[in-house]
Design an enzyme around this catalytic site. Sequence first.
Site, PDB file in Angstrom:
ATOM      1  N   ASP A 145     -62.233 -47.927 -22.800  1.00 15.26           N
ATOM      2  CA  ASP A 145     -61.999 -46.662 -23.485  1.00 15.26           C
ATOM      3  C   ASP A 145     -60.716 -46.049 -22.902  1.00 15.26           C
ATOM      4  OD1 ASP A 145     -62.186 -44.534 -25.164  1.00 15.26           O
ATOM      5  OD2 ASP A 145     -64.269 -44.049 -24.709  1.00 15.26           O
TER       6      ASP A 145
HETATM    7  C1  BGC Z   1     -62.921 -42.047 -27.124  1.00 11.61           C
HETATM    8  C2  BGC Z   1     -63.054 -43.269 -27.996  1.00 11.61           C
HETATM    9  C3  BGC Z   1     -61.811 -43.447 -28.827  1.00 11.61           C
HETATM   10  C4  BGC Z   1     -60.592 -43.494 -27.916  1.00 11.61           C
HETATM   11  C5  BGC Z   1     -59.299 -43.708 -28.661  1.00 11.61           C
HETATM   12  C6  BGC Z   1     -61.606 -41.991 -26.379  1.00 11.61           C
HETATM   13  O1  BGC Z   1     -61.414 -40.779 -25.745  1.00 11.61           O
HETATM   14  O2  BGC Z   1     -64.009 -42.004 -26.229  1.00 11.61           O
HETATM   15  O3  BGC Z   1     -64.187 -43.142 -28.809  1.00 11.61           O
HETATM   16  O4  BGC Z   1     -61.928 -44.598 -29.601  1.00 11.61           O
HETATM   17  O5  BGC Z   1     -60.513 -42.276 -27.216  1.00 11.61           O
HETATM   18  O6  BGC Z   1     -58.942 -42.606 -29.401  1.00 11.61           O
END
Ligand code: BGC
Length: 756
Positions: free
Chosen positions: A284
């Site tokens: 993530d």
């Molecule tokens: C989130 C994810 C997301 C990623 C990219 C993160 O902060 O937890 O769900 O896909 O950002 O935007």
Amino acid sequence: MKKHVFYLSIYFLASTLYSSAQDTKMKTFIDALMAKMTLEEKIGQLNLVTPGFGIPTGSVVSTDVEKKIKEGNVGGLFGVIGVEKIKKAQEIAVKESRLKIPLIFGLDVVHGYKTIFPTPLGISSSWDTALIRRSAAAAAKEATSDGLNWAFSPMVDIARDPRWGRVVEGSGEDPFLGSQIASSMVKGYQGASLADKYTLIACVKHFAAYGAAEGGRDYNSVDMSKIKMYNEYLPPYKAALDAGAASIMSSFNDFDGVPASANKWLLTDLLRKEWGFKGLVVSDYTSINEMVSHRMGDLKQVSAMALRAGLDMDMVGEGYLTTLKQSLNEKTVSLQQLNNACRNVLEAKYKLGLFDDPFRYIDEQRAAANVLSTEAKSVAREVATKSFVLLKNNSQVLPLKKTARIALVGPLANDKSNMLGTWAVAGEPQMSIPVFSGMQGLISDKSLIRYAKGANITDDTTLAKRANVFGMRVEIDKRSPNEMIAEALTISNNADIIVAVVGEASEMTGEAASRADITLPSAQQLLLQSLYATRKPVVVVVMSGRPLVLTNIVDGAAAVMQVWHAGIEAGNAIADVLYGDVNPSGKLSMSFPYSVGQIPVYYSQKNTGRPQNPDNKFSSKYLDIPNEPLFPFGYGLSYTNFSYSNFKLSSNVLAKGSSITASVTLSNTGKFDGEEVVQFYTQDLVRSITPPEKELKGFQKVFLKAGDSKEIVFKISEETLKFWNATLKYVAEPGKFDAMIGGNSQDVLKAGFDFK
Ligand code: BGC
């Protein structure tokens, strides 16, 4: 052998041979490519960056992106919106980098790309898996037409704590429903072939158990037994992977004391060895770097841990880019581990067909034809109408008559900024339809509806500021609360009925949007109490990302309808249902608490050794509130009435290896045609580990014309009764069971059977 069985076997044999030939071809291609790659270029493929054109969800936004692409230091980009920008980046990669390896382009296409559908928790309330699959396919068509080939969706985290803002992104509390939806979304996104230019790679997230963050506070620790995890939290991830999801994202939380992004048990032992996953694992947003704050070591150490655990691609943080070479020299990671990760990234690109044609998804004409198309908008309107849940409808106050004089009141009644809901990264709020114009669109005499704002979403300036991080969502009016309420009361005087549209701003839920108090903000409660005092019927339309505690507003309302944040077509869809052009059919996929103090509250809780008993002090209950939620899982009304009768089992003995059926007669006894979600639950009366109170094991969404009846049948086999036991074996234990069918998790007909 029967003829069709013979043909089916030939088909399976042929397709297995075909796919293994494809795998060999892919392997040969990637072997040859990797033989040419330097260590730096391999590490470069593991780097996923964002130039920050979307919404950055962490503090770091990548720098020097163009230079890094040229130097072979980037495997993919995300958050870049628009086919021109994507084209430019791809040109740099395939014309100016040494090996000309194409980039992969990702985005959080969470509930639609530009044509925004209702938020996922809303979509899940439709319990309509075919429609959900269609909506994912429509999102894929639109996103791929604008250059993308990787969607960070579906989010399949089971969530039972509505204080956690991210409940909005998933499918609620139940593993069975969650699994069905996860699978449908993956099939919708990925279609029959990833190389098709209308399909993209789905990314299941967040692995694993992110939804169980302690206290509902985002990013918080998760701790649970493996028994709970296997039975209740893992099934939707597994279902998504079984449906073919080609990528998965690790979560921010720790599990068993190790952050998911470096959790070898999760990423290798379970994911790859037990489940046989062969796709791409991405971190993530900066979740590798965040392990420094988790106190797992410095950036070099945590990056090495992540690679060793089986994490392939590093989102944004560049821990891999800046430290892996040194770790290789120091032998804390092996070349084999680096090669595995690099291969997984390259394979994703290969499956998308990017090595055949890096510009496969880049076509300005396709973008012009398919982005915000009429076809996509009509799916958005249909999904929205099916996501609404009618919670109360006294004396059939709904549907509204098209001749009624309406006072339309509330901070969300004539609003565009909040209709899309959170995680609408590429959406443009100003394109959405407000409720006011949606309703006017369905009646000929527009003057029948008068509008007044009545209250701010919140008067709390700190909360408003926090909800306004991505643009103005909460606008605090210059007028005083009393002046606004007075205006609402004035227009109510001449109305037959009041429709109050209240709730949360879109960014009051979502990532980093946990709330401790999930009642309606006090400004809106005050407005509703003033409207109730007029004694006119008040229809309350609730927009929110999460289940709110509605306990003190339901009694005064004539009707309550939960509409989530319904997307680009919100106003039209809400009007369709309020005026009865569409009969509501949604059912809650997450319990609505009676009080925050009950959380977590979910239908499948266990019986305990002292089940609740009002006459026994020493039983499992609260002194001051009921145990039951205000509205249970599976609940939702219709404008018509459905009755359940004639419940029967085909036998009261289920023998190993065979099956029986549970059936019921469903009758539409009301005046409207409508759809009902018939739910099938089982209860295990004796089990080697304490079982849930009941478990959803099947559902069917059934359309019945007014006056019609139909027999609805569910099959029960050994498979239906299986669970993960104390040694984590998936078994069905002989003994007594109850089978139950009903229109929600509380009101069911039941009968017992023995499994022998
Ligand atoms: C989130 C994810 C997301 C990623 C990219 C993160 O902060 O937890 O769900 O896909 O950002 O935007």
